[in-house]
Enzyme design. Structure first.
Site, PDB file in Angstrom:
ATOM      1  N   ARG A 116      -1.694   4.110   3.885  1.00 16.93           N
ATOM      2  CA  ARG A 116      -2.184   2.959   3.125  1.00 16.93           C
ATOM      3  C   ARG A 116      -2.478   1.793   4.086  1.00 16.93           C
ATOM      4  NH1 ARG A 116      -4.338   1.826  -1.840  1.00 16.93           N
ATOM      5  NH2 ARG A 116      -3.364   0.082  -2.909  1.00 16.93           N
ATOM      6  N   THR A 409     -12.388   5.394  -5.543  1.00 12.42           N
ATOM      7  CA  THR A 409     -11.514   6.373  -4.891  1.00 12.42           C
ATOM      8  C   THR A 409     -12.027   7.827  -4.986  1.00 12.42           C
ATOM      9  OG1 THR A 409      -9.701   4.865  -5.419  1.00 12.42           O
ATOM     10  CG2 THR A 409      -9.054   7.050  -4.777  1.00 12.42           C
ATOM     11  N   THR A 427      -9.294   6.276  -0.415  1.00 12.91           N
ATOM     12  CA  THR A 427     -10.016   5.174  -1.062  1.00 12.91           C
ATOM     13  C   THR A 427     -10.469   4.114  -0.077  1.00 12.91           C
ATOM     14  OG1 THR A 427      -9.840   3.594  -2.896  1.00 12.91           O
ATOM     15  CG2 THR A 427      -7.904   3.802  -1.510  1.00 12.91           C
ATOM     16  N   GLU A 446      -8.975  -3.214   0.204  1.00 12.51           N
ATOM     17  CA  GLU A 446      -7.696  -2.775  -0.403  1.00 12.51           C
ATOM     18  C   GLU A 446      -6.757  -3.930  -0.715  1.00 12.51           C
ATOM     19  OE1 GLU A 446      -7.026   0.402  -2.131  1.00 12.51           O
ATOM     20  OE2 GLU A 446      -8.106   0.814  -0.274  1.00 12.51           O
ATOM     21  N   GLY A 494      -9.956   6.516  -9.893  1.00  9.39           N
ATOM     22  CA  GLY A 494     -10.023   5.797 -11.172  1.00  9.39           C
ATOM     23  C   GLY A 494      -9.170   4.552 -11.277  1.00  9.39           C
ATOM     24  N   GLY A 495      -8.772   3.925 -10.143  1.00  7.53           N
ATOM     25  CA  GLY A 495      -7.953   2.711 -10.236  1.00  7.53           C
ATOM     26  C   GLY A 495      -6.674   2.997 -11.008  1.00  7.53           C
TER      27      GLY A 495
END
Ligand code: GLY
Length: 588
Positions: A116, A409, A427, A446, A494-495
């Site tokens: 991340r 994503t 993503t 992000e 899809g968040g």
């Protein structure tokens, strides 16, 4: 011919049939993340040895090429990701971040890798607030340098390959470099999203020149070359991820972010140089004799999914069936309760204490599950009071989070010939990320996954911006085990709808006995906050009167999930891709 194919796939779907060998179901229609799209039915693919599924046929083919050459699941994933960054640049790429959940067949062990993005060390909780301390508008924060976190994907690919790769690192770059140099067909989805973006994507010259050659948006079927991306990939192939995190490319990324004409950002070369991928223990939750395992904090995915399933465990969803408003009442209210906990407690655990184990504790979920015993929608839903992991700390108070996570994503799943299994959700956050392009790829936005609001009445928000912290994610890469053996790998873009898409697929497959393709293709229904969301133009709309009668507000809209999954069992692999997007599975 097209009509016959569509008819066959629809029939195959209805009958739960699978297509052997090379697949299949690339949609030739655009299913955009915005209203106005269409979808095509999919059909599962079967294989005996290996399987790969991703969001674009060229990317899936790159993965299949590695697996055919004797490569591992991680080799395939790296090749897929490098091609996705070219052919589906709006969703993921080396300018973004990812979570990888991995089953090591030899060690019989699950692990997760956290790639991340991190906030720059110069960032503060006020990053997304104006001079008066008010939150910025979402898109005003997204576009430009301010939202760009230190990318994690290049280092993740390298760390995973060093640990689990078989083929040479350079070999994994061949498909993407070939396509970038020789050109690839622009897909309907990419062309549609570029056209829908319009002027927003023309804000920065390098991005405008790429997506609007000669001033006109890219057209479906146009041959697009990306020499800058090819050059970047050559650098990474030669120098490894260090060629990204230091040297001329790192300097160019930092310059692009800091000198962005809109919203200059804070990223520094030292942020790139000090970025680390973190290996973490998986978070697993029991459900009907299965272990549903995925990525823990900073993702909220596995915890929220585990809470939803844990609260549903005492209820007989199988007897109710997928057409029953009562089944969806239970699922929706379990989801609302889980989202209330998510918005209060879930964030990057390296920075804020979290009741991580408490959120999945059996007694806690049993008590939350009891709240579903009534007949109607819960009139109000609030965060619960799970036990804190750090018993000697006074439990901190947190205010609710206000992060807005819009659909975006991509999802990659692979099973290799040795039985290694992976699920990676990847993503650059919003479609086209920050809209800043460097080295032929888009930089992420992000950091807008943090809460813009940092406190309420002096009580801090757990998911506030802090230097070096990772923004909370909804990505839910998942591997399901039965008796210690993997039986399913899946995930979705899809968040914050990702969690509901994965929950719907799991319940449809395991409770309602649907074939994995049918489970993915089944209409999307989910809840996050007050309303139940129903997928427009599908049979889910028939649930509206029943759910309204139970007291739910109902929203009907596009719900463009992009689930990829591989079911493993009875000596067979069954690959499936979401017909709402362009993905395919290939297996042998
Ligand atoms: N940016 C999407 C997510 O991490 O959930």
């Amino acid at each position: 011919m097209k009509r016959r194919t569509a008819l066959f796939t629809t029939l195959a779907l209805y009958l739960g049939l699978a297509t052997p060998g090379l697949a299949q179901q690339a949609s030739d229609t655009l299913a955009p993340e915005r209203p106005g799209g269409a979808s095509a039915a999919g059909a599962a693919v079967t294989g005996k040895s290996w399987m790969v599924a991703a969001a674009n046929p060229l990317a899936t083919q790159a993965g299949a090429e590695m697996l055919r050459a004797g490569g591992s699941a991680v080799d395939a994933m790296v090749a897929v990701q490098l091609v996705l960054g070219l052919v589906e640049p709006q969703s993921s790429g080396i300018g973004g971040g990812a979570f990888l959940v991995y089953w090591d067949a030899k060690e019989r062990k699950l692990t997760t890798f956290d790639g991340r993005e991190t906030a720059p060390m110069a960032a503060t909780p006020l990053l997304f607030q104006n001079e008066k301390g008010e939150p910025l508008g979402f898109m005003a924060a997204v576009v430009g340098g301010r939202s760009v976190g230190t990318p994690g994907t290049p280092r993740l690919l390298e760390v995973a390959h060093r640990r689990f790769g078989k083929l040479a690192w350079r070999r994994l770059f061949e498909p993407a470099i070939g396509l970038a140099e020789q050109g690839f067909d622009v897909s309907p989805r990419l062309a549609g999203l570029v056209a829908a973006e319009g002027d927003a994507l023309k804000r920065f010259a390098s991005t405008a020149n790429y997506f609007f050659p000669d001033g006109a948006p890219l057209k479906t079927g146009a041959i697009l070359k990306n020499p800058a991306y090819a050059a970047t990939l050559h650098t990474l192939a030669d120098e490894g991820a260090d060629g990204f995190y230091s040297g001329p490319l790192a300097a160019e990324i930092v310059r692009t972010v800091r000198e962005a004409p809109a919203n200059p950002g804070l990223l520094a070369e030292s942020d790139l140089a000090t970025f680390r991928v973190k290996e973490r223990a998986p978070v697993c939750a029991p459900y009907r004799g299965l272990d549903v395992c995925g990525m823990g904090p900073p993702s909220s995915g596995a915890l929220t999914l585990g809470q939803i399933l844990g609260m549903l465990e005492p209820y007989d969803l199988k007897a109710l069936g997928p057409s029953s408003p009562e089944a969806w009442r239970l699922i929706a209210d379990a989801s609302r309760l889980a989202f209330a906990d998510r918005n209060r407690y879930m964030a990057d655990e390296d920075f804020v204490p979290m009741p991580t184990r408490g959120l999945l504790a059996t007694d806690y979920l049993k008590a939350r599950s009891e709240l579903l015993r009534g007949d109607d929608a819960l009139p109000e839903v609030a965060a619960g009071t799970p036990k804190w992991d750090h018993a000697r700390l006074d439990p901190p108070a947190y205010a609710d989070d206000a992060a807005l996570e819009l659909p975006s994503t991509s999802q990659i799943v692979v099973v290799d010939a040795e039985g290694n299994v992976l699920s990676m959700t990847t993503t650059i956050e919003n479609g086209f990320g920050s809209r800043l392009m460097v080295g032929g790829f888009l930089l992420n936005n992000e950091l807008t996954d943090f809460s813009f609001k940092s406190q309420e009445n002096g009580v801090p928000v757990a998911n506030r911006v802090e230097p070096g912290k990772r923004p909370r994610s909804s990505m839910t890469p998942t591997i399901v085990l039965r008796d210690g053996e993997p039986v399913l790998t899946l995930g979705s873009p899809g968040g914050s709808q990702i969690i509901g898409y994965v929950a719907k697929t799991l319940i449809s497959h395991f409770d309602w006995g649907m074939d994995i393709q049918a489970a993915i293709s089944a209409p999307n229904v989910l809840a996050r906050f007050d309303a139940v969301e129903l997928e427009k133009g599908t049979s889910a709309e028939a649930l509206e009167p029943g759910l309204k009668a139970l007291g739910f507000p109902v929203k009907i809209g596009e719900m463009t999930s992009g689930v990829q999954a591989i079911a493993i069992g009875d000596g067979e692999l069954r690959g499936a891709a979401d017909p709402r997007r362009e993905g395919i599975a290939i297996g042998e």
